[in-house]
Enzyme design. Structure first.
Site, PDB file in Angstrom:
ATOM      1  N   HIS A  87      69.142  11.283  45.052  1.00 24.20           N
ATOM      2  CA  HIS A  87      69.344  11.472  46.586  1.00 24.20           C
ATOM      3  C   HIS A  87      69.354  10.033  46.766  1.00 24.20           C
ATOM      4  O   HIS A  87      67.831   9.413  46.438  1.00 24.20           O
ATOM      5  CB  HIS A  87      68.470  12.146  47.424  1.00 24.20           C
ATOM      6  N   ASP A  89      68.690   9.127  50.671  1.00 22.87           N
ATOM      7  CA  ASP A  89      67.521   9.625  51.905  1.00 22.87           C
ATOM      8  C   ASP A  89      66.422   8.939  51.245  1.00 22.87           C
ATOM      9  O   ASP A  89      66.370   9.076  50.182  1.00 22.87           O
ATOM     10  CB  ASP A  89      68.016  11.045  52.679  1.00 22.87           C
ATOM     11  N   GLU A 154      68.214  15.570  50.217  1.00 19.64           N
ATOM     12  CA  GLU A 154      66.852  16.443  49.520  1.00 19.64           C
ATOM     13  C   GLU A 154      65.517  15.955  50.271  1.00 19.64           C
ATOM     14  O   GLU A 154      64.714  17.177  50.199  1.00 19.64           O
ATOM     15  CB  GLU A 154      66.628  15.173  48.790  1.00 19.64           C
ATOM     16  N   GLU A 155      65.473  15.148  50.991  1.00 21.27           N
ATOM     17  CA  GLU A 155      63.973  15.582  51.911  1.00 21.27           C
ATOM     18  C   GLU A 155      64.269  16.199  52.960  1.00 21.27           C
ATOM     19  O   GLU A 155      62.915  15.826  53.167  1.00 21.27           O
ATOM     20  CB  GLU A 155      63.663  13.701  52.063  1.00 21.27           C
ATOM     21  N   ASP A 181      63.610  11.776  39.393  1.00 20.96           N
ATOM     22  CA  ASP A 181      63.268  11.804  40.644  1.00 20.96           C
ATOM     23  C   ASP A 181      61.706  12.278  41.067  1.00 20.96           C
ATOM     24  O   ASP A 181      61.420  13.311  41.948  1.00 20.96           O
ATOM     25  CB  ASP A 181      64.126  12.817  41.837  1.00 20.96           C
ATOM     26  N   HIS A 214      41.455  21.170  83.552  1.00 20.73           N
ATOM     27  CA  HIS A 214      40.602  20.250  84.030  1.00 20.73           C
ATOM     28  C   HIS A 214      39.514  20.764  83.013  1.00 20.73           C
ATOM     29  O   HIS A 214      39.597  21.895  83.036  1.00 20.73           O
ATOM     30  CB  HIS A 214      39.888  19.866  85.713  1.00 20.73           C
ATOM     31  N   THR A 316      39.551  13.762  80.382  1.00 17.65           N
ATOM     32  CA  THR A 316      39.194  15.496  80.109  1.00 17.65           C
ATOM     33  C   THR A 316      40.245  16.799  80.066  1.00 17.65           C
ATOM     34  O   THR A 316      40.585  16.620  80.992  1.00 17.65           O
ATOM     35  CB  THR A 316      37.676  16.122  81.256  1.00 17.65           C
ATOM     36  N   ARG A 329      52.832  24.628  49.107  1.00 14.72           N
ATOM     37  CA  ARG A 329      53.857  24.652  48.330  1.00 14.72           C
ATOM     38  C   ARG A 329      53.646  25.862  47.285  1.00 14.72           C
ATOM     39  O   ARG A 329      52.363  26.709  46.527  1.00 14.72           O
ATOM     40  CB  ARG A 329      53.008  23.331  46.868  1.00 14.72           C
ATOM     41  N   SER A 400      58.550  19.118  45.299  1.00 21.53           N
ATOM     42  CA  SER A 400      59.592  19.620  45.199  1.00 21.53           C
ATOM     43  C   SER A 400      60.813  19.097  45.036  1.00 21.53           C
ATOM     44  O   SER A 400      61.254  18.564  45.618  1.00 21.53           O
ATOM     45  CB  SER A 400      59.400  21.274  46.156  1.00 21.53           C
ATOM     46  N   HIS A 428      55.873   8.880  49.663  1.00 20.26           N
ATOM     47  CA  HIS A 428      55.893   9.485  51.555  1.00 20.26           C
ATOM     48  C   HIS A 428      54.874   8.865  51.765  1.00 20.26           C
ATOM     49  O   HIS A 428      54.754   9.239  52.964  1.00 20.26           O
ATOM     50  CB  HIS A 428      56.132  10.953  50.942  1.00 20.26           C
TER      51      HIS A 428
HETATM   52  N1  BES Z   1      60.571  12.897  44.153  1.00 17.57           N
HETATM   53  C1  BES Z   1      60.566  13.916  45.468  1.00 17.57           C
HETATM   54  C2  BES Z   1      59.936  15.174  44.565  1.00 17.57           C
HETATM   55  C3  BES Z   1      58.410  15.735  43.689  1.00 17.57           C
HETATM   56  C4  BES Z   1      57.819  13.841  43.389  1.00 17.57           C
HETATM   57  C5  BES Z   1      58.639  15.614  42.004  1.00 17.57           C
HETATM   58  C6  BES Z   1      56.437  13.842  43.147  1.00 17.57           C
HETATM   59  C7  BES Z   1      57.693  15.422  41.433  1.00 17.57           C
HETATM   60  C8  BES Z   1      56.813  15.053  41.252  1.00 17.57           C
HETATM   61  C9  BES Z   1      61.062  14.632  46.243  1.00 17.57           C
HETATM   62  O1  BES Z   1      61.645  14.253  46.253  1.00 17.57           O
HETATM   63  C10 BES Z   1      60.568  14.899  47.460  1.00 17.57           C
HETATM   64  O2  BES Z   1      59.883  14.430  48.116  1.00 17.57           O
HETATM   65  N2  BES Z   1      60.688  16.397  47.408  1.00 17.57           N
HETATM   66  C11 BES Z   1      59.807  16.722  49.077  1.00 17.57           C
HETATM   67  C12 BES Z   1      61.136  18.753  49.038  1.00 17.57           C
HETATM   68  C13 BES Z   1      61.195  18.713  50.705  1.00 17.57           C
HETATM   69  C14 BES Z   1      61.456  17.791  51.544  1.00 17.57           C
HETATM   70  C15 BES Z   1      62.234  20.067  50.336  1.00 17.57           C
HETATM   71  C16 BES Z   1      59.043  17.542  48.576  1.00 17.57           C
HETATM   72  O3  BES Z   1      58.376  17.270  47.694  1.00 17.57           O
HETATM   73  O4  BES Z   1      58.120  17.277  49.833  1.00 17.57           O
HETATM   74 ZN    ZN Z   2      60.206  12.568  48.535  1.00 17.61          ZN
END
Ligand code: BES
Ligand code: ZN
Length: 456
Positions: A87, A89, A154-155, A181, A214, A316, A329, A400, A428
């Site tokens: 990916h 992105d 993908e993200e 990835d 308030h 306040t 997850r 994921s 991230h």
């Molecule tokens: N590369 C990651 C997935 C990943 C991270 C796999 C660490 C194994 C170890 C991928 O780009 C990602 O961040 N995917 C998202 C998918 C979600 C937005 C559906 C994730 O896992 O948050």
């Molecule tokens: Zn990612």
């Protein structure tokens, strides 16, 4: 391989520069303001693939961001076909002020390139493009047929990819999918990932009085949506980290005795883990190790929450609304749609009187597991051994990649999760980076993999 290795050594610096060009494009998929940049990354890749020598390079428009496909199918029908998925992105760089160098100005420090997307996934994805290039430019026949599939969503949960692969089954038919990835277990400890967690991502809004109030005039007499939201979120888990949504664990597959034993044999150093994160204690469900908790058990996390006054100084106020973004997850065999429904029902059941709540579903993805007796995985292991000098470990990871489960279901293809990144790459997070050494070893491992496939 010798010709290819020599070519790759000679071209190493140019390959880095080409990766940096891609890293300079802020292709952030979650923020519509960056759409032009996403499109720029897509056309940049399309042009690059054509220049490398891929055939039938196509940029497919979708309801969202473009998907790129490219082919090189000259090895013959008796040879395996590898579909490479990646990916282009990236995640937003926020919080940007915590970066030591600008997120879209690739900067080399301690042998690694720092930039958003360096490891996830532009750098890892690029390893395969450069490995294929090496075959073409050295006049070496590729021993396998190659198909490339690169997406820009993908993200954000790959919302347009499944319809695309369903529609283009013929074009994408393959014997296996190759994906870089994921992460290696540790520096110089290569690993093949055989399981990924799924995801259900939700947003909650709690609404109380029809305007901000308030907090002196009304506080104590009117339910505060921010207080209510905190109380509700606090009820999702108990103090031992067990998720209390009714039915949540019903489909969770437990680890087999052998798998637990294999987990215990992984060279995980918990003190180094804590040190690396500056935390004094790890956290999670009793009776599970840290590695099990972050890869083989489901989890619930608040990703962001807001409401009320957030600017300088103190105001306040009793806010009229409060919100949170949360994610769960998931592990085999939990289903994201079912979990989303259970979550909505639970939130409804615990919303206190005096406020209303609504839950919106963002993206999701199914958990995935890969059979590691598959010959493609064996070839991957051999390739790692030849480049890293070590047999890879087999691990499950907590992140994921939603499309992996769909590749199996729609194309009937197993995925080989051949990661070259590290958990410490800060994907991230601010200061994401990718070791250049692993970028180059990744390219060589990819090329070796294509050569090894015919041995199995
Ligand atoms: N590369 C990651 C997935 C990943 C991270 C796999 C660490 C194994 C170890 C991928 O780009 C990602 O961040 N995917 C998202 C998918 C979600 C937005 C559906 C994730 O896992 O948050
Ligand atoms: Zn990612």
């Amino acid at each position: 391989m010798q010709k290819i290795t020599q070519y790759l050594d000679e071209q190493a610096e140019r390959h880095e520069q080409e990766l940096f060009e891609l890293l300079r494009i802020p292709s952030i998929s979650t923020d519509p303001a960056f759409k032009p940049e996403v499109l720029k990354a897509a056309s940049h890749l399309r042009d690059h693939l054509a220049r490398v020598g891929m055939e039938e390079v196509m940029l497919h428009e979708t309801a969202g961001n473009p998907i790129i496909t490219a082919m090189h199918a000259r090895a013959g029908q008796d040879k395996p076909t590898v579909l490479i998925y990646g990916h282009y992105d990236v995640q937003p760089p926020d919080p940007e002020d915590l970066w030591d160098s600008p997120p879209f100005e690739p900067t080399i420090k301690n042998g690694a390139v720092f930039a958003r997307g360096a490891s996830d996934d532009k750098g890892q994805m690029f390893t395969h493009i450069k490995s294929i290039e090496a075959f073409f430019k050295t006049g070496t026949d590729l021993p396998v047929n190659i198909k490339l599939l690169l997406e820009g969503e993908e993200e954000i949960g790959s919302p347009n990819l499944l319809p695309f692969i369903q529609d283009k089954k013929e074009l994408l038919s393959c014997d296996m999918v190759l994906i870089s990835d994921t992460a290696m277990f540790d520096e110089n400890v290569p690993s093949i990932t055989y399981g990924l967690r799924g995801l259900a991502y939700m947003e909650i809004e709690v609404t109380g009085p029809n305007r901000d109030l308030h907090s002196g005039v009304y506080g104590g007499g009117v339910q505060n949506p921010a207080n209510a939201l905190c109380e509700m979120l606090a009820r999702v888990k108990d103090d031992k980290g067990v998720i209390r949504i009714p039915g949540f664990y019903d489909k969770v597959k437990s680890l087999s005795v052998e798998e637990r034993k294999a987990y215990r044999q992984l060279p995980f150093n918990e003190s180094a883990y804590k040190r690396h994160l500056d935390i004094e204690e790890v956290y999670g469900e009793e009776d599970f190790s840290t590695l099990e908790r972050v890869s083989a058990r489901p989890s619930f996390d608040i990703n962001g929450m807001w409401g009320g006054y957030q600017a300088e100084g103190a105001k306040t106020v009793l806010p009229s609304k409060a919100n949170a973004k949360v994610s769960m997850r998931l592990v085999p065999d939990q289903d994201p749609r079912e979990i989303a429904q259970l979550f909505k029902d639970f939130i409804k059941s615990i919303t206190p009187p005096g406020v209303k709540s609504s839950v919106r579903e963002h993206h999701g993805g199914r958990p995935a597991s890969v059979d590691f007796n598959f010959y493609g995985v064996k070839a991957a292991a051999k390739a790692y051994k030849s480049v890293y000098g070590k047999d890879p470990l087999y691990t499950r990871e907590g992140g994921s990649i939603p499309i992996v489960a769909d590749f199996k279901e729609t194309l009937g293809a197993d995925s080989i999760l051949m990661g070259f990144g590290l958990s410490s790459d800060a994907i991230h997070s601010p200061n994401e980076h990718f070791a250049l050494k692993d970028f180059h070893r990744g390219i060589k491992t990819s090329a070796t993999f294509f050569n090894c496939l015919s041995d199995f």
